[in-house]
Design an enzyme around this catalytic site. Structure first.
Site, PDB file in Angstrom:
ATOM      1  N   CYS A  12       0.684  -1.317  -0.031  1.00 44.42           N
ATOM      2  CA  CYS A  12       0.070   0.120  -0.185  1.00 44.42           C
ATOM      3  C   CYS A  12       0.674   1.351   0.104  1.00 44.42           C
ATOM      4  O   CYS A  12       0.192   2.193  -0.442  1.00 44.42           O
ATOM      5  CB  CYS A  12      -1.064   0.151   1.160  1.00 44.42           C
ATOM      6  N   HIS A  30      -3.185   7.179   2.454  1.00 45.09           N
ATOM      7  CA  HIS A  30      -3.795   5.587   1.728  1.00 45.09           C
ATOM      8  C   HIS A  30      -5.128   5.508   2.547  1.00 45.09           C
ATOM      9  O   HIS A  30      -5.441   5.722   3.592  1.00 45.09           O
ATOM     10  CB  HIS A  30      -2.589   4.644   2.431  1.00 45.09           C
ATOM     11  N   ASN A  77     -10.400  -0.002  -0.653  1.00 42.54           N
ATOM     12  CA  ASN A  77      -8.902   0.094  -0.370  1.00 42.54           C
ATOM     13  C   ASN A  77      -8.365  -0.361  -1.624  1.00 42.54           C
ATOM     14  O   ASN A  77      -8.489  -1.663  -2.044  1.00 42.54           O
ATOM     15  CB  ASN A  77      -8.597  -0.615   0.787  1.00 42.54           C
TER      16      ASN A  77
END
Length: 510
Positions: free
Chosen positions: A296, A437, A467
């Site tokens: 990520c 993020h 996500n």
């Protein structure tokens, strides 16, 4: 009736839960509260619940803050009350005495108040003291050689010289003008993002989970829907769309590009790199091209690699892009991951030009002790194929320990934001936007409370895209740029936590 002080403990959630995470604290010291009033929001074993006052009274002290991880039974709030039924919780000692410190987890930045170093028996030699990578980097940026420095006091883990030690040391000395670092920023000339056509709602996913509700999913994640790649869509095609949007914003032709850096944890194929496939598709087959995987945090890692390439003269104009098709490796029957992940892509054009949006050096670090927290064990050299029957694909899906990730992420995000502020000598009120993020809305709300930056300043797109791992920051930035919410001079902080664990943060001035 006489009043007395009580210490209200963190609740016990059963034998399997020994600690809880503070998501939000609703009240402040001095507040008059009634019995049953909501005092805080806590997280335990992937569930969120409201912590209510057991009595009427006045809040005198709070022994934690948003993002803290506290053991069950530890003092949480000190209250003044006349409720005799809670006499067994009566506080002892000075009301202002410090409560047991909540658990913290090492992240990108070290604790705010490090213990003083033990007196050295003799002066350390240059080879006797270890340095953290960040400390070495700061010294080199100041035009100095860390091996020649012997008068710095190490306070980092294991007696290492940390970045904060170097910052304090540099502040006490005068660096000759010739030794001061040059401007290390580069320009982001344009950004773009792309997402697939297929919308996957919570209702669709809930068909596999009859014991859950849409309200519960939204409360746990903040996600309403996500995008899944359909027939004819690939990570490379999404990346190409994002890049073309970024080039258009930069008013630049692709023929001017001399490199492609791709961040992804699931390329369309392992070999050759997806960056090479993208370079061919874009019509720049001779550009330097490679992939990197920092999960990520990947796009921020890629930005730093691109920035370093430009500053070193390796390239003048680079595409830094990410694309993730996480739907292809998400187990639709796994409570921990089925609702979280989506597909998408984002890109930026980096140049050595003097104008545009200025990107400062990133701070990159990690915590490999949490290697197993998020992983996909299958698909590599150790386990390239499923078992012989071809039916067991468990290790080929993304796996996540949600409780561990949540606890680390809140503190890590907050530490990254605070260390970025410190690194650039900024205050919270100087920041126009946080582009984080898009991990989980609960995490981001807790981070907002912890760092004192209003949640309204967080660019949050997780509700509609989910996500998207390495793509999430680039997509959020691209969306915000398209919406034109940024104005010239806005100071924007990026921050991310990824599998590994990997940490990354940095400053962009729009």
């Amino acid at each position: 009736m006489d009043t007395f002080l009580i210490d209200i403990p963190m609740p016990s959630m059963g034998a399997t839960v020994s600690e809880l995470t503070v998501i939000d604290i609703i009240v402040q010291p001095g507040a008059q509260v009634s019995k049953g009033q909501k005092l805080a929001e806590l997280e335990s074993d992937k569930s969120v619940f409201e912590f209510e006052s057991p009595c009427a009274g006045i809040v005198r002290e709070i022994f934690g803050r948003a993002g803290d991880i506290m053991p069950s039974g530890a003092p949480f709030l000190r209250m003044e009350t006349d409720d005799e039924t809670l006499k067994h919780l009566q506080a002892t000692g000075n009301p202002s005495a410090p409560a047991p410190a909540p658990k913290t987890i090492p992240a990108a930045a070290k604790p705010a108040t490090p213990p003083p170093p033990a007196p050295a028996k003799s002066a350390p030699t240059a080879t006797a003291v270890q340095w953290t990578p960040r400390a070495i980097k700061l010294v080199q940026e100041a035009g100095l050689n860390h091996a020649a420095i012997t008068d710095i006091t190490p306070t980092g883990p294991g007696g290492r010289v940390s970045g904060d030690d170097v910052t304090a040391w540099l502040a006490k000395r005068t660096i000759p003008a010739a030794a001061k670092p040059a401007d290390e920023t580069v320009c982001i000339a344009g950004v773009g993002y792309a997402f697939p056509k297929v919308v996957r709602t919570n209702t669709d996913i809930l068909k596999e989970f009859p014991d859950m509700t849409e309200e519960a999913v939204l409360k746990l994640t903040g996600i309403r829907e996500r995008r899944y790649a359909g027939e004819g869509e690939s990570a490379t095609s999404l990346a190409a769309t994002a890049v073309l949007h970024a080039l258009a914003q930069a008013k630049m032709d692709v023929s001017q590009i001399d490199g492609v850096i791709m961040a992804t944890l699931i390329p369309d194929q392992p070999v050759p790199s997806m960056a090479s496939a993208l370079a061919r598709q874009l019509g720049i087959p001779h550009a330097l091209a490679f992939d990197l995987n920092a999960a990520c945090a990947g796009w921020l890692y890629a930005l730093e690699v691109g920035r370093a390439f430009i500053r070193a003269g390796t390239a003048k104009k680079l595409i830094v892009v990410t694309a993730e098709l996480l739907s292809r490796i998400t187990n639709p029957k796994d409570h921990a991951t089925a609702f979280l992940f989506g597909d998408g892509a984002g890109a930026a054009i980096l140049t050595s030009a003097a104008g545009g949006h200025r990107l400062a050096p990133m701070a990159l670090s990690g915590d490999a002790n949490q290697f197993e927290a998020i992983q996909r064990p299958g698909g590599g050299a150790r386990q390239p194929f499923p078992d012989k029957s071809g039916e067991d694909h468990h290790d080929f899906y993304l796996q996540m320990n949600g409780g561990v990730v949540f606890k680390h992420a809140v503190i890590a995000f907050a530490d990254q934001i605070e260390s970025t502020l410190k690194r650039h000598n900024l205050k919270a009120e100087d920041i126009a936007w946080i582009v984080p993020h898009q991990a989980n809305e609960r995490i981001l709300r807790a981070v907002s409370k912890r760092v004192g930056i209003p949640y309204e300043k967080f660019v949050v797109t997780i509700g509609k895209y989910g996500n998207t791992s390495a793509a999430s920051i680039s997509m959020a930035l691209g969306w915000a740029a398209e919406e034109e919410i940024f104005v010239t001079g806005d100071k924007i902080i990026f921050c991310s936590v990824g599998a590994g664990l990997t940490f990354a943060s940095g400053l962009l001035v729009w």
